[in-house]
Design a protein around this motif. Structure first.
Motif, PDB file in Angstrom:
ATOM      1  N   UNK A 292      53.754  11.785 -32.972  1.00 11.87           N
ATOM      2  CA  UNK A 292      54.968  12.313 -32.493  1.00 11.87           C
ATOM      3  C   UNK A 292      56.272  11.214 -32.252  1.00 11.87           C
ATOM      4  N   UNK A 293      55.856  10.249 -32.466  1.00 11.14           N
ATOM      5  CA  UNK A 293      57.332   9.240 -32.688  1.00 11.14           C
ATOM      6  C   UNK A 293      57.161   9.249 -34.191  1.00 11.14           C
ATOM      7  N   UNK A 294      56.620   9.295 -35.015  1.00 12.93           N
ATOM      8  CA  UNK A 294      56.823   9.107 -36.641  1.00 12.93           C
ATOM      9  C   UNK A 294      57.059  10.606 -37.132  1.00 12.93           C
ATOM     10  N   UNK A 295      56.769  12.057 -36.332  1.00 12.87           N
ATOM     11  CA  UNK A 295      57.006  13.422 -36.697  1.00 12.87           C
ATOM     12  C   UNK A 295      58.012  13.398 -37.522  1.00 12.87           C
TER      13      UNK A 295
ATOM     14  N   UNK B  80      56.463  18.780 -32.101  1.00 14.48           N
ATOM     15  CA  UNK B  80      56.971  17.463 -32.407  1.00 14.48           C
ATOM     16  C   UNK B  80      57.755  17.455 -30.737  1.00 14.48           C
ATOM     17  N   UNK B  81      58.724  18.496 -29.822  1.00 14.60           N
ATOM     18  CA  UNK B  81      58.888  18.466 -29.072  1.00 14.60           C
ATOM     19  C   UNK B  81      58.117  17.157 -27.375  1.00 14.60           C
ATOM     20  N   UNK B  82      57.439  17.459 -27.921  1.00 12.77           N
ATOM     21  CA  UNK B  82      55.806  16.979 -26.800  1.00 12.77           C
ATOM     22  C   UNK B  82      55.999  15.502 -26.863  1.00 12.77           C
TER      23      UNK B  82
ATOM     24  N   UNK C 206      53.268  18.755 -34.819  1.00 12.56           N
ATOM     25  CA  UNK C 206      51.821  17.562 -35.228  1.00 12.56           C
ATOM     26  C   UNK C 206      50.743  18.571 -35.277  1.00 12.56           C
ATOM     27  N   UNK C 207      49.810  18.316 -36.504  1.00 15.01           N
ATOM     28  CA  UNK C 207      48.196  18.590 -36.164  1.00 15.01           C
ATOM     29  C   UNK C 207      47.592  17.334 -35.999  1.00 15.01           C
TER      30      UNK C 207
END
Length: 210
Positions: free
Chosen positions: A92-95, A152-154, A100-101
């Motif tokens: 998530x930090x890099x997406x 990705x906002x999670x 994201x899956x």
């Protein structure tokens, strides 16, 4: 009906950062499956289904980098080998896409239409998460939380959850709107979500290849 998710909007991450304890401590993602490292097999199976792809690994990084995609170790804030959520956090930090899956490296027969069906359920329910569910040997349909599609906002939510000591995927996703996507249709491989925890199980899966 909400707008569908496009492939280009989804980044896939292959989770290969575990200890491989039940495989004798070997790096599971580098074990051969049909002559190809498990993580590379997973990469080839997932690549057509997503727009971007990365690998989460914690050792033998140069070997993973040779597969030609970005490789990121776990976020160190959670300690060593903190489980799959550490890989979720890193990804998530890099997406750089809206979605994201996550897929594990040890489930080599996952469906070719995994992402399409998860994205459909995600969009239909306007969810925060979609989690795959598969029939197990006892005939029960059970969630497979490591196969997870998310916004990705999670990231902020996951940081709060892990800082509070949370480590279980389903305990985190339960805090948000989650849709369970069943893979129990005629023609679905009953071993599609079978993960290989031992080398014997890995060889059993190899024998199922056409």
């Amino acid at each position: 009906m909400n707008a569908p998710l496009h492939i280009e909007a989804i980044t896939g991450v292959i989770l290969a950062g575990g200890r491989g304890s039940r495989m004798g401590g070997v790096d599971k993602g580098l074990q051969n499956f049909n002559g190809v490292p498990l993580a590379l097999h997973t990469l080839m199976r997932l690549s057509p289904q997503v727009g971007e792809i990365m690998i989460n690994a914690n050792r033998n990084l140069s070997a993973y980098e040779s597969f030609g995609v970005p490789v990121w170790p776990d976020a160190t804030s959670l300690g060593e080998y903190a489980g799959p959520l550490a890989g979720f956090l890193t990804a998530l930090e890099r997406c750089e896409t809206p979605y994201l899956l996550t897929v594990p490296c040890d489930t080599p027969l996952f469906p070719d239409d995994l992402v399409a069906r998860m994205a459909e359920g995600f969009a239909r329910d306007d969810a925060d998460f979609a989690v795959a569910a598969a029939l197990e040997e006892d005939g029960q349909l059970r969630p497979q939380p490591v196969f997870c599609l998310m916004r990705c906002g999670m990231l902020e939510s996951l940081v709060r959850f892990t800082q509070g000591g949370g480590r279980k995927i389903d305990a985190w996703t339960a805090q948000h709107k989650t849709v369970v996507v069943p893979f129990d249709q005629p023609g679905d491989d009953t071993h599609g979500f079978f993960n290989a925890n031992t080398l014997t199980e890995l060889h059993q899966l190899e024998s199922r290849l056409p």
